[in-house]
Design an enzyme around this catalytic site. Structure first.
Site, mmCIF file in Angstrom:
data_model
loop_
_atom_site.group_PDB
_atom_site.id
_atom_site.type_symbol
_atom_site.label_atom_id
_atom_site.label_comp_id
_atom_site.label_asym_id
_atom_site.label_seq_id
_atom_site.Cartn_x
_atom_site.Cartn_y
_atom_site.Cartn_z
ATOM 1 N N MET A 308 0.843 -1.197 0.000
ATOM 2 C CA MET A 308 0.000 0.000 0.000
ATOM 3 C C MET A 308 0.881 1.251 0.000
ATOM 4 S SD MET A 308 -2.828 1.064 2.885
ATOM 5 C CE MET A 308 -1.608 1.062 4.189
ATOM 6 N N ASP A 311 5.727 4.276 -1.063
ATOM 7 C CA ASP A 311 7.121 4.126 -0.649
ATOM 8 C C ASP A 311 7.877 3.294 -1.685
ATOM 9 O OD1 ASP A 311 9.431 4.235 0.896
ATOM 10 O OD2 ASP A 311 8.907 2.423 2.020
#
Length: 368
Positions: A308, A311
């Site tokens: 998710m 990053d």
């Protein structure tokens, strides 16, 4: 319009825990959220399978240790008995035994887990509640593929091994003049939600003579990264260990960033830091990827797996801009198509591959 529909959609949850008190606490925490409804509760895996004959939850919260049928046994039976692939969020205390079991549960297809602080969720309800609600909401949107059996098929493994052997033969045929100026190569792999299972699919297929140093960053709390490293080490041909301050990078060794620490590489050695979170996570993939550019330049292979958020997208872009090679997991095989998607949209990805093909692609690019 779609986001409004998602907000208004009620997520139906089955709570599975052997403690009546815990079932009550977990249910109350979840039902404080506007769009979550606990539709039933079960006291162990057998009871949960029985309840699933009558109810159809969007998500299951599952305790690790239960009598008669524990969390692992339930995950192994879920698809086999019910024919349903339902997202599962594990609840695990911060003990060594339970963290190891949780890693196995994630391999079997559990979407995510919530760590119980101090061994009891009741000791810090507010701290856990936010995480639990967030992960149940995420799980409701995740793609799950629960295994009927915990291991890859022999046919699938055989095909992958044949591909890897062919690549290694081709590597031996390269003349010295075709190789890069430096033999010092680095593979950096980042992952989040769904990562432990994806890492198992990738890392366990890397050959022990891989001509590269390896870094792995998985979003995970302290303690669980220790168990993940031990599990990957047990299953892999390469060595895998949780990184420690001052560790030196070596060929055929994968260093896994410890939970709650950013991992930076300085002059071929690991430096750990608890500096501010990046993208609200620590360790952060971006931090590690950025730190290796100066030393490894175009000899980096960057890999982003399921997870998710965003990053690793900027880090992958830095690797590509420096002349390195980049790989992202495809949407179809991701549990959550967040991090690879962000990298693709940023123009940071050379090639998109299914999780089944990423190990082969890493070896091919390291040897090119």
């Amino acid at each position: 319009m779609t986001s409004q529909l998602e907000k208004s959609r009620t997520i139906k949850v089955l709570v599975v825990d052997d403690s009546a008190f815990m079932r009550k606490v977990i249910s109350e925490m979840l039902e404080e959220a506007d769009n979550i409804e606990v539709i039933d509760r079960a006291r162990n895996g057998i009871d949960a399978l029985r309840k699933l004959e009558k109810c159809n939850p969007d998500v299951i919260t599952l305790d690790v240790e239960m009598p008669k049928m524990d969390g692992l046994q339930f995950l192994e039976k879920l698809v086999q008995v019910t024919g349903k692939s339902i997202p599962v969020v594990m609840l695990s205390s911060l003990t060594t035994k339970q963290s190891k079991t949780t890693i196995k549960a994630l391999e079997l297809g559990a979407v995510d887990f919530v760590a119980k602080p101090s061994g009891s969720i009741s000791l810090d309800i507010n701290k856990v509640q936010e995480k639990l609600i967030e992960k149940v909401r995420l799980a409701a949107k995740a793609k799950v593929k629960l295994d009927k059996a915990p291991s890859l098929s022999n046919t699938s493994l055989s095909l992958k091994k044949r591909k890897l052997k062919r690549i290694n033969r081709n590597k031996k045929n390269l003349s010295q003049g075709q190789r890069p100026a430096s033999n010092k190569k680095l593979v950096v792999i980042g992952a989040s939600t769904g990562g432990p299972r994806a890492l198992k699919e990738v890392v366990t297929l890397l050959p022990e003579d891989l001509n590269a140093e390896i870094l792995i960053i998985q979003h995970m709390p302290p303690g669980f990264t220790t168990s993940l490293a031990e599990r990957l080490n047990k299953l892999s041909k390469i060595k895998v260990k949780e990184a420690q301050e001052g560790d030196r990078l070596e060929k055929g060794l994968a260093l896994l960033a410890p939970g709650d620490y950013h991992m930076v590489i300085e002059r071929g050695k690991v430096s750990l830091s608890q500096s501010d979170k990046v993208h609200n996570v620590r360790p952060a993939v971006d931090i590690t990827m950025e730190s290796v550019i100066a030393e490894y330049g175009n000899n980096i292979v960057g890999v982003l797996l399921t997870g998710m958020g965003k990053d690793g997208a900027e880090g992958l872009k830095l690797i590509r801009d420096a002349g390195g090679q980049t790989i992202a997991q495809d949407e179809e095989s991701c549990v959550v198509y967040g991090m690879p998607k962000a990298a693709y949209e940023l123009g940071a990805v050379d090639v998109v591959k299914s999780i089944d093909d990423i190990a082969v692609e890493i070896v091919r690019r390291v040897n090119s």
